[in-house]
Design a protein around this motif. Structure first.
Motif, PDB file in Angstrom:
ATOM      1  N   TYR A 212     -44.774  50.130  -7.951  1.00 25.36           N
ATOM      2  CA  TYR A 212     -44.275  49.975  -9.317  1.00 25.36           C
ATOM      3  C   TYR A 212     -43.525  51.224  -9.763  1.00 25.36           C
ATOM      4  O   TYR A 212     -43.826  52.342  -9.324  1.00 25.36           O
ATOM      5  CB  TYR A 212     -45.438  49.704 -10.267  1.00 25.36           C
ATOM      6  N   PHE A 213     -42.548  51.006 -10.662  1.00 33.18           N
ATOM      7  CA  PHE A 213     -41.816  52.156 -11.199  1.00 33.18           C
ATOM      8  C   PHE A 213     -41.391  51.884 -12.632  1.00 33.18           C
ATOM      9  O   PHE A 213     -41.267  50.737 -13.074  1.00 33.18           O
ATOM     10  CB  PHE A 213     -40.577  52.465 -10.344  1.00 33.18           C
ATOM     11  N   GLY A 214     -41.172  52.964 -13.336  1.00 27.22           N
ATOM     12  CA  GLY A 214     -40.585  52.944 -14.667  1.00 27.22           C
ATOM     13  C   GLY A 214     -40.002  54.326 -14.904  1.00 27.22           C
ATOM     14  O   GLY A 214     -40.691  55.322 -14.689  1.00 27.22           O
ATOM     15  N   LEU A 215     -38.737  54.398 -15.263  1.00 33.81           N
ATOM     16  CA  LEU A 215     -38.081  55.698 -15.398  1.00 33.81           C
ATOM     17  C   LEU A 215     -37.458  55.843 -16.783  1.00 33.81           C
ATOM     18  O   LEU A 215     -37.275  54.871 -17.508  1.00 33.81           O
ATOM     19  CB  LEU A 215     -37.010  55.847 -14.310  1.00 33.81           C
ATOM     20  N   GLY A 216     -37.148  57.081 -17.126  1.00 35.33           N
ATOM     21  CA  GLY A 216     -36.567  57.348 -18.432  1.00 35.33           C
ATOM     22  C   GLY A 216     -37.562  58.010 -19.373  1.00 35.33           C
ATOM     23  O   GLY A 216     -38.718  58.280 -19.003  1.00 35.33           O
ATOM     24  N   PRO A 217     -37.155  58.272 -20.612  1.00 35.00           N
ATOM     25  CA  PRO A 217     -37.988  59.031 -21.556  1.00 35.00           C
ATOM     26  C   PRO A 217     -39.298  58.342 -21.924  1.00 35.00           C
ATOM     27  O   PRO A 217     -40.261  59.019 -22.302  1.00 35.00           O
ATOM     28  CB  PRO A 217     -37.076  59.193 -22.776  1.00 35.00           C
ATOM     29  N   ASN A 218     -39.364  57.027 -21.856  1.00 36.33           N
ATOM     30  CA  ASN A 218     -40.586  56.311 -22.226  1.00 36.33           C
ATOM     31  C   ASN A 218     -41.276  55.687 -21.005  1.00 36.33           C
ATOM     32  O   ASN A 218     -41.970  54.681 -21.118  1.00 36.33           O
ATOM     33  CB  ASN A 218     -40.255  55.205 -23.238  1.00 36.33           C
ATOM     34  N   ALA A 219     -41.081  56.312 -19.856  1.00 42.35           N
ATOM     35  CA  ALA A 219     -41.537  55.723 -18.598  1.00 42.35           C
ATOM     36  C   ALA A 219     -43.040  55.461 -18.567  1.00 42.35           C
ATOM     37  O   ALA A 219     -43.488  54.374 -18.200  1.00 42.35           O
ATOM     38  CB  ALA A 219     -41.141  56.619 -17.429  1.00 42.35           C
ATOM     39  N   ARG A 220     -43.828  56.443 -18.962  1.00 49.48           N
ATOM     40  CA  ARG A 220     -45.284  56.277 -18.880  1.00 49.48           C
ATOM     41  C   ARG A 220     -45.757  55.186 -19.832  1.00 49.48           C
ATOM     42  O   ARG A 220     -46.583  54.332 -19.450  1.00 49.48           O
ATOM     43  CB  ARG A 220     -45.982  57.606 -19.174  1.00 49.48           C
ATOM     44  N   ALA A 221     -45.256  55.169 -21.033  1.00 54.59           N
ATOM     45  CA  ALA A 221     -45.658  54.140 -21.996  1.00 54.59           C
ATOM     46  C   ALA A 221     -45.233  52.754 -21.510  1.00 54.59           C
ATOM     47  O   ALA A 221     -45.971  51.781 -21.663  1.00 54.59           O
ATOM     48  CB  ALA A 221     -45.050  54.432 -23.368  1.00 54.59           C
ATOM     49  N   GLN A 222     -44.054  52.666 -20.922  1.00 52.32           N
ATOM     50  CA  GLN A 222     -43.567  51.385 -20.398  1.00 52.32           C
ATOM     51  C   GLN A 222     -44.468  50.886 -19.268  1.00 52.32           C
ATOM     52  O   GLN A 222     -44.885  49.721 -19.259  1.00 52.32           O
ATOM     53  CB  GLN A 222     -42.140  51.552 -19.875  1.00 52.32           C
ATOM     54  N   ALA A 223     -44.774  51.768 -18.331  1.00 46.71           N
ATOM     55  CA  ALA A 223     -45.609  51.382 -17.191  1.00 46.71           C
ATOM     56  C   ALA A 223     -47.007  50.973 -17.649  1.00 46.71           C
ATOM     57  O   ALA A 223     -47.547  49.944 -17.200  1.00 46.71           O
ATOM     58  CB  ALA A 223     -45.680  52.520 -16.179  1.00 46.71           C
ATOM     59  N   ASP A 224     -47.595  51.762 -18.526  1.00 45.81           N
ATOM     60  CA  ASP A 224     -48.941  51.446 -19.008  1.00 45.81           C
ATOM     61  C   ASP A 224     -48.954  50.141 -19.796  1.00 45.81           C
ATOM     62  O   ASP A 224     -49.848  49.301 -19.625  1.00 45.81           O
ATOM     63  CB  ASP A 224     -49.468  52.583 -19.889  1.00 45.81           C
ATOM     64  N   GLY A 225     -47.969  49.977 -20.666  1.00 43.45           N
ATOM     65  CA  GLY A 225     -47.938  48.780 -21.504  1.00 43.45           C
ATOM     66  C   GLY A 225     -47.902  47.504 -20.693  1.00 43.45           C
ATOM     67  O   GLY A 225     -48.582  46.520 -21.026  1.00 43.45           O
ATOM     68  N   TYR A 226     -47.109  47.509 -19.633  1.00 39.99           N
ATOM     69  CA  TYR A 226     -46.987  46.307 -18.809  1.00 39.99           C
ATOM     70  C   TYR A 226     -48.149  46.160 -17.841  1.00 39.99           C
ATOM     71  O   TYR A 226     -48.787  45.097 -17.773  1.00 39.99           O
ATOM     72  CB  TYR A 226     -45.666  46.358 -18.044  1.00 39.99           C
ATOM     73  N   LEU A 227     -48.449  47.200 -17.076  1.00 46.65           N
ATOM     74  CA  LEU A 227     -49.427  47.075 -15.990  1.00 46.65           C
ATOM     75  C   LEU A 227     -50.860  46.916 -16.491  1.00 46.65           C
ATOM     76  O   LEU A 227     -51.659  46.202 -15.871  1.00 46.65           O
ATOM     77  CB  LEU A 227     -49.312  48.278 -15.051  1.00 46.65           C
ATOM     78  N   LEU A 228     -51.194  47.554 -17.609  1.00 47.71           N
ATOM     79  CA  LEU A 228     -52.545  47.381 -18.144  1.00 47.71           C
ATOM     80  C   LEU A 228     -52.758  45.949 -18.635  1.00 47.71           C
ATOM     81  O   LEU A 228     -53.883  45.441 -18.630  1.00 47.71           O
ATOM     82  CB  LEU A 228     -52.796  48.374 -19.281  1.00 47.71           C
ATOM     83  N   ASP A 229     -51.684  45.308 -19.036  1.00 53.88           N
ATOM     84  CA  ASP A 229     -51.761  43.910 -19.446  1.00 53.88           C
ATOM     85  C   ASP A 229     -51.772  42.986 -18.227  1.00 53.88           C
ATOM     86  O   ASP A 229     -52.625  42.105 -18.103  1.00 53.88           O
ATOM     87  CB  ASP A 229     -50.594  43.570 -20.362  1.00 53.88           C
ATOM     88  N   TYR A 230     -50.824  43.182 -17.328  1.00 51.98           N
ATOM     89  CA  TYR A 230     -50.691  42.300 -16.160  1.00 51.98           C
ATOM     90  C   TYR A 230     -51.938  42.334 -15.285  1.00 51.98           C
ATOM     91  O   TYR A 230     -52.353  41.313 -14.737  1.00 51.98           O
ATOM     92  CB  TYR A 230     -49.465  42.724 -15.341  1.00 51.98           C
ATOM     93  N   TYR A 231     -52.537  43.523 -15.171  1.00 47.56           N
ATOM     94  CA  TYR A 231     -53.723  43.664 -14.330  1.00 47.56           C
ATOM     95  C   TYR A 231     -55.003  43.812 -15.155  1.00 47.56           C
ATOM     96  O   TYR A 231     -56.025  44.277 -14.653  1.00 47.56           O
ATOM     97  CB  TYR A 231     -53.576  44.871 -13.402  1.00 47.56           C
ATOM     98  N   GLY A 232     -54.949  43.397 -16.409  1.00 48.70           N
ATOM     99  CA  GLY A 232     -56.118  43.518 -17.270  1.00 48.70           C
ATOM    100  C   GLY A 232     -57.352  42.823 -16.735  1.00 48.70           C
ATOM    101  O   GLY A 232     -58.479  43.247 -17.003  1.00 48.70           O
ATOM    102  N   PHE A 233     -57.158  41.762 -15.965  1.00 52.17           N
ATOM    103  CA  PHE A 233     -58.297  41.020 -15.407  1.00 52.17           C
ATOM    104  C   PHE A 233     -59.097  41.854 -14.406  1.00 52.17           C
ATOM    105  O   PHE A 233     -60.232  41.501 -14.070  1.00 52.17           O
ATOM    106  CB  PHE A 233     -57.802  39.732 -14.737  1.00 52.17           C
ATOM    107  N   VAL A 237     -59.834  48.970 -12.885  1.00 46.66           N
ATOM    108  CA  VAL A 237     -58.868  49.125 -11.793  1.00 46.66           C
ATOM    109  C   VAL A 237     -57.437  49.065 -12.327  1.00 46.66           C
ATOM    110  O   VAL A 237     -56.516  49.653 -11.751  1.00 46.66           O
ATOM    111  CB  VAL A 237     -59.087  48.042 -10.707  1.00 46.66           C
ATOM    112  N   ALA A 238     -57.246  48.371 -13.447  1.00 45.40           N
ATOM    113  CA  ALA A 238     -55.908  48.273 -14.026  1.00 45.40           C
ATOM    114  C   ALA A 238     -55.343  49.649 -14.348  1.00 45.40           C
ATOM    115  O   ALA A 238     -54.137  49.893 -14.164  1.00 45.40           O
ATOM    116  CB  ALA A 238     -55.947  47.419 -15.291  1.00 45.40           C
ATOM    117  N   ALA A 239     -56.187  50.555 -14.809  1.00 44.84           N
ATOM    118  CA  ALA A 239     -55.733  51.908 -15.127  1.00 44.84           C
ATOM    119  C   ALA A 239     -55.291  52.644 -13.871  1.00 44.84           C
ATOM    120  O   ALA A 239     -54.342  53.442 -13.904  1.00 44.84           O
ATOM    121  CB  ALA A 239     -56.847  52.684 -15.830  1.00 44.84           C
TER     122      ALA A 239
END
Length: 287
Positions: A212-233, A237-239
């Protein structure tokens, strides 16, 4: 090592036009493939349909399901026809990556049981390969259409167990790791190669991985926002999954070097956002 980029077919809020623009720009940027991930119970576009749309606006880039949850497509003959159709429409660029899936709700929503899915999976693949080979199924003959690649689309299987490695050696052209570290890839790759040799297969299996990747000034927030939701189940481990996303050019470069050293043939960077600037940012990071 080839470097591909994912199509943001599962990123919430992605507009249809964005998928088309993303496909065009990814090809122009020189990526080796457009990959899709997917599951049933989530807001997103179905993979074969998304890649067919991408095929219509591109001419060179590979199109890879990485991976499609094949047991959810219970009609193997229909899936074989869909895959063959996309392979032919794209001029032979389609790579069918398939796996078992790991979420019970995907199966429950399909009215299917997870029990015995491994056996059904193998039977499904065997059936599709016979269809692609032209086996007659009715008065009119084979199902078709004839594929550009003899014997059907290139077939890549996911999985991280010895059973899955033997399945790759028995039925497929290669293997893909759905996520994990370069060290995990290297260890699993040994298992895949060993199973391949024990099965008496010539050559070597093609081995792929996702990151997985996310780049730019909001990269960490973007990655966390999506992946914590997608892998919330997955709970905690989602973190870990979110934390492993490449959120800087330096992380991207380190992943490229480490996966290449581990013997990876193609690394597909899966986006955590659908902003078109992500394509250029990734291309610059790997340049």
């Amino acid at each position: 090592m080839d470097i591909g980029i994912g199509l943001p077919n599962t990123v919430p809020g992605t507009e249809p036009q964005t998928l088309l623009d993303w496909a065009r720009q990814a090809e122009e940027a020189g990526f080796s493939t457009l990959g899709t991930i997917g599951r049933l119970v989530y807001q997103g576009y179905e993979e074969l349909i998304a890649l067919t749309a991408a095929a219509a606006v591109t001419s060179r880039i590979r199109l890879t399901t990485s991976v499609l949850l094949a047991p959810l497509y219970e009609n193997a003959a229909l899936l074989a026809k869909q895959a063959a159709s996309l392979e032919r429409i794209s001029g032979g660029r389609f790579v069918l990556g398939v796996g078992l899936g790991g979420r019970d709700d995907d199966f429950a929503a399909s009215g299917l049981s997870t029990k015995g899915r491994g056996k059904r999976f193998e039977e499904q693949i065997d059936d599709m390969k016979r269809i692609w080979a032209g086996e007659e199924r009715g008065f009119a003959g084979g199902i078709g259409p004839a594929t550009v690649r003899e014997g059907g689309p290139e077939l890549i299987l996911g999985g991280s167990t010895d059973v899955s490695f033997r399945r790759v050696a028995k039925l497929a052209d290669g293997w893909i790791m759905g996520g994990g570290t370069p060290d995990m890839f290297a260890q699993a790759a040994v298992g895949v190669d060993t199973a391949w040799q024990e099965a008496g297969r010539s050559g070597k299996p093609r081995k792929l991985s996702l990151a997985y990747f996310g780049l730019g000034p909001n990269a960490r927030a973007q990655a966390d926002g999506y992946l914590l939701d997608y892998y919330g189940f997955l709970g905690d481990v989602a973190a870990q999954v979110a934390g492993s996303a490449a959120v800087s050019p330096e992380m991207v470069k380190s992943y490229v070097a480490a996966f290449e050293a581990a013997g990876c043939d193609e690394l597909i960077f899966v986006p955590t956002g659908s902003g078109l600037e992500q394509i250029e940012l990734l291309a610059e990071a790997i340049a």
